[in-house]
Enzyme design. Structure first.
Site, PDB file in Angstrom:
ATOM      1  N   GLU A 119       4.748  18.812  30.367  1.00  0.00           N
ATOM      2  CA  GLU A 119       5.468  19.434  30.095  1.00  0.00           C
ATOM      3  C   GLU A 119       6.147  19.991  32.125  1.00  0.00           C
ATOM      4  OE1 GLU A 119       2.393  23.119  29.296  1.00  0.00           O
ATOM      5  OE2 GLU A 119       2.334  22.140  27.090  1.00  0.00           O
ATOM      6  N   CYS A 419      34.163  41.277  65.259  1.00  0.00           N
ATOM      7  CA  CYS A 419      34.134  40.332  64.155  1.00  0.00           C
ATOM      8  C   CYS A 419      34.424  39.569  64.509  1.00  0.00           C
ATOM      9  CB  CYS A 419      35.379  41.137  62.719  1.00  0.00           C
ATOM     10  SG  CYS A 419      35.549  39.674  62.326  1.00  0.00           S
ATOM     11  N   CYS A 442      42.106  41.495  59.379  1.00  0.00           N
ATOM     12  CA  CYS A 442      41.731  40.246  59.404  1.00  0.00           C
ATOM     13  C   CYS A 442      41.904  39.099  59.065  1.00  0.00           C
ATOM     14  CB  CYS A 442      39.862  41.094  59.502  1.00  0.00           C
ATOM     15  SG  CYS A 442      39.004  39.423  59.673  1.00  0.00           S
TER      16      CYS A 442
END
Ligand code: IVH
Length: 682
Positions: A119, A419, A442
């Site tokens: 299994e 950023c 952006c």
């Protein structure tokens, strides 16, 4: 005392509803073969809740309504297991398995003739389930193998778990006392879908299926457990008592018996000798990445339970079974740096830049670090040796630093204040963990935005892949999504790799996307929290972009599934000048879906029905027909089956018509469809 007849018939209906709900639940969660639609199932639950609300004295713990009902507990109670919940010895290679076999064959010669069962070893949380007279009365964690914790209320929320046996009339009767062992886990696909939903709602995502399942089962609020897609597979009977019945004597018989009682059971392969068992391991290993759950090995078990028992155990490991582990997918490597990605919504996501390392046959160079809080919580530093995991299809992730390997030269990471793509100051939204770049111009966001805008579930602009998106942005041809609709052939021809045909094709697919329905355009706009489902609901509720733009916060929140956070995100999105400009350009370019009928509240006329559309319809495009059916509560699928309610037929139909005829599926034309949906005339 006898009851008045109407009370008696309500009581009967209640019993009938519980049986129906249990039965359909079993078809769906255990057999994976539903007979009714989700809407029909919900209807049964609504009726059942309604009767129980009128008669609270009739509510029993095994009622399907009780799966999510219990209030949070103060603490967990200890449960002593009826028999030790044993662990397993491990082997890491074939030689290890053969050595195990030889050891136990020496102890008992019957091993040489024994059959095996192989299994998958499921990477979940072991659970111990107690039944008395077929009723689920208690569920516990494994704990130390002798004593576990009572998590009954949490386990009741797991839909694959039978609350009452038999789950369907005519199925096997339960013994008087039965204790079953299994693994509770979250399937990988469900885990990923759950994370996508959380991501779209701006909420924190989960790290891996195992910890999420274990965490949800081992906390005190059942409502939280209920909200996680936890399921179950069973494989062992720990205790059995019944004066009329005797328990199964082998692994094979155990699985067949558990299945007959309505339990989901682990898949198993029966092998006649060790060589076959080793081959079964190889097959499982080859399927490792396509298994629906995480598995960290195969369990090889002697089939005869009597033989297993007579072999005894070493410590907590039974001799009669062995875990043959898959090659590890956890390795350590150096964290050379931490990078930050800017997503489509402007979300900043940190990722690990690693010393390349092989994990389970794949070279990994990068891995996710989830979010900035995660880095801080785990105290992950640049230069650390980190533990890395790659499991199934789940993206590799950093588990944490190896503290013992610290030299003191590691550097803590400071999240960026601007950023990394455009340099604008990043922002934090109330109630969210993440940081965002909110600069509409952006470039990193623009590329992701375009990628999303043209994707299949959004505007479906065929042939506009990431490479071309990047080319268009770099060449300055596209500064926002609306610019796609003013592309000229001569501009495209100046781009590398573009010739006549490619340019024509691209312009044609852009053209074809102009008439996409409102729900798709809404999805495409990429408003935080508005994925396909929310977009469809909003389109249905407001009917046009103009109506949606005019909607106030409280109007938006009347739509099911739109909470205060998403409503605020929608309002904010429409208020941002950059977005307004994009909308003005889209309107001028004719990308402005015509107002559609706003769905009436109340029962949807096509609820519970499934449709297949074939051929060309007189007024609807394929997309519009689909949107129309969905707006009225119906579902649309691609192929005709017994479960199809109607085939909607246009001109020049394909083979679907023959299939529908052969299956006896009724056929409608567009006018018939409109009539069925409650439109009096076309
Ligand atoms: S058999 C005597 N079968 O793996 C029986 N265990 O490292 C012993 N596990 O905590 C267990 N899938 O809960 C068995 N198909 C499977 C399993 C399985 C997962 C877990 C088990 C145990 C751990 C052993």
């Amino acid at each position: 005392m006898s009851q008045p007849p109407e009370i008696e018939s309500q009581r009967q209906r209640l019993e009938e509803l519980r049986k129906l709900v249990n039965y359909h639940n079993y078809r769906y969660h255990v057999l994976d073969d539903p007979e009714i639609s989700d809407a029909e199932f919900d209807q049964l639950m609504v009726e059942l809740r309604w009767i129980e609300a009128a008669h609270p004295e009739w509510v029993t713990p095994d009622s399907p309504t009780q799966r999510a009902g219990a209030p949070p507990a103060e603490r967990f109670v200890k449960v002593t297991h009826p028999a030790p919940v044993l662990s397993l010895g491990n082997a890491f290679d074939e030689a290890g398995v053969r050595a195990w076999f030889e050891r136990i064959a020496k102890l008992d010669g019957r091993v040489l003739q024994s059959e095996f069962v192989v299994e998958p070893k499921i990477d979940g949380l072991t659970v111990v389930l107690h039944y008395r007279d077929g009723l689920f009365v208690q569920g516990a964690t494994r704990g130390d193998g002798e004593v576990g914790e009572d998590i009954t209320a949490n386990l009741r929320t797991v839909r694959a778990l039978p609350l009452r046996i038999p789950v369907q009339p005519g199925a096997a009767q339960a013994p008087a006392y039965l204790v079953v062992r299994g693994e509770a886990f979250i399937p990988i696909a469900e885990f990923e879908a759950m994370n996508r939903r959380l991501e779209q709602a701006g909420e924190r995502t989960y790290q891996n299926p195992r910890n999420t399942a274990a965490g949800a089962l081992r906390q005190l609020d059942p409502a939280l457990t209920a909200s996680r897609p936890i399921t179950l597979l069973t494989y062992q009977i720990l205790a059995f008592d019944d004066p009329r019945l005797s328990p199964p004597q082998s692994e094979q018989a155990t699985l067949a018996y558990l299945r007959s009682l309505g339990f989901p059971v682990t898949p198993a392969e029966v092998c006649h000798d060790l060589e076959q068992a080793l081959a079964a391991y190889d097959r499982l290993m080859a399927q490792r990445d396509s298994l629906p759950y995480e598995a960290d090995g195969a369990v090889i078990k002697l089939d005869s339970l009597e033989l297993q028992a007579s072999l005894g155990f070493v410590g907590k490991d039974p001799r009669g079974a062995l875990a043959y582990k898959f090659p590890a997918r956890e390795v350590t490597t150096l964290l050379n740096d931490i990078g930050v990605n800017v997503g489509r919504t402007g979300k900043l996501t940190p990722y690990a830049i690693l010393e390349p390392v092989e994990v389970g046959g794949v070279i990994v160079r990068q891995a996710t670090l989830h979010n900035f809080d995660y880095i801080a919580e785990k105290d992950i530093r640049i230069g650390d040796r980190v533990l890395l995991k790659r499991a199934g299809d789940v993206i590799p992730y950093v588990i944490g630093p190896v503290l013992a390997a610290r030299s003191g030269r590691e550097r803590p990471f400071t999240p960026p204040e601007v950023c990394p793509a455009c340099g604008q100051t990043v922002e934090h939204f109330a109630g969210e963990v993440d940081w965002y770049c909110v600069n509409a111009a952006c470039p990193a966001q623009l590329i992701r935005n375009l990628e999303h805008f043209v994707s299949r579930s959004a505007m479906d602009i065929v042939g506009l892949g990431i490479k071309i998106v990047e080319q268009l942005v770099e060449a300055g041809l596209v500064r926002d999504v609306a610019d796609l609709y003013s592309l000229h052939k001569e501009d495209l021809l100046k781009l590398e790799g573009f010739a006549e045909k490619k340019a024509d094709n691209l312009l044609q697919s852009v053209e074809a996307s102009r008439s996409r329905p409102l729900a798709r355009l809404l999805t495409a706009l990429g408003i935080r929290g508005v994925g396909e489902v929310a977009a469809a609901d909003l389109a249905q509720a407001f009917g046009s972009l103009d109506a949606l733009m005019a909607a106030r916060l409280e109007d938006l929140q009347t739509v099911e599934g739109i909470g205060p956070n998403i409503a605020q995100a929608i309002v904010d999105w429409f208020e941002r000048p950059g977005n307004r400009q994009v909308l003005t350009k889209l309107r001028a370019a004719g990308v402005w879906p015509a107002a559609q009928k706003v769905a009436a509240m109340g029962p949807a006329p096509l609820a519970g029905m499934t449709f297949v559309v074939t051929g060309t319809l007189p007024t609807f495009s394929r997309e519009e027909a689909k949107a129309f059916i969905e707006q009225h509560g119906g579902k649309v699928t691609d192929s005709v089956s017994k479960k199809t309610s109607y085939l909607v037929l246009g001109e020049n139909p394909g083979s679907k018509l023959d299939k529908a005829r052969s299956l006896g599926v009724p056929v409608l034309d567009e006018a018939g469809l409109r009539a069925l949906a409650g439109e009096s005339h076309v």
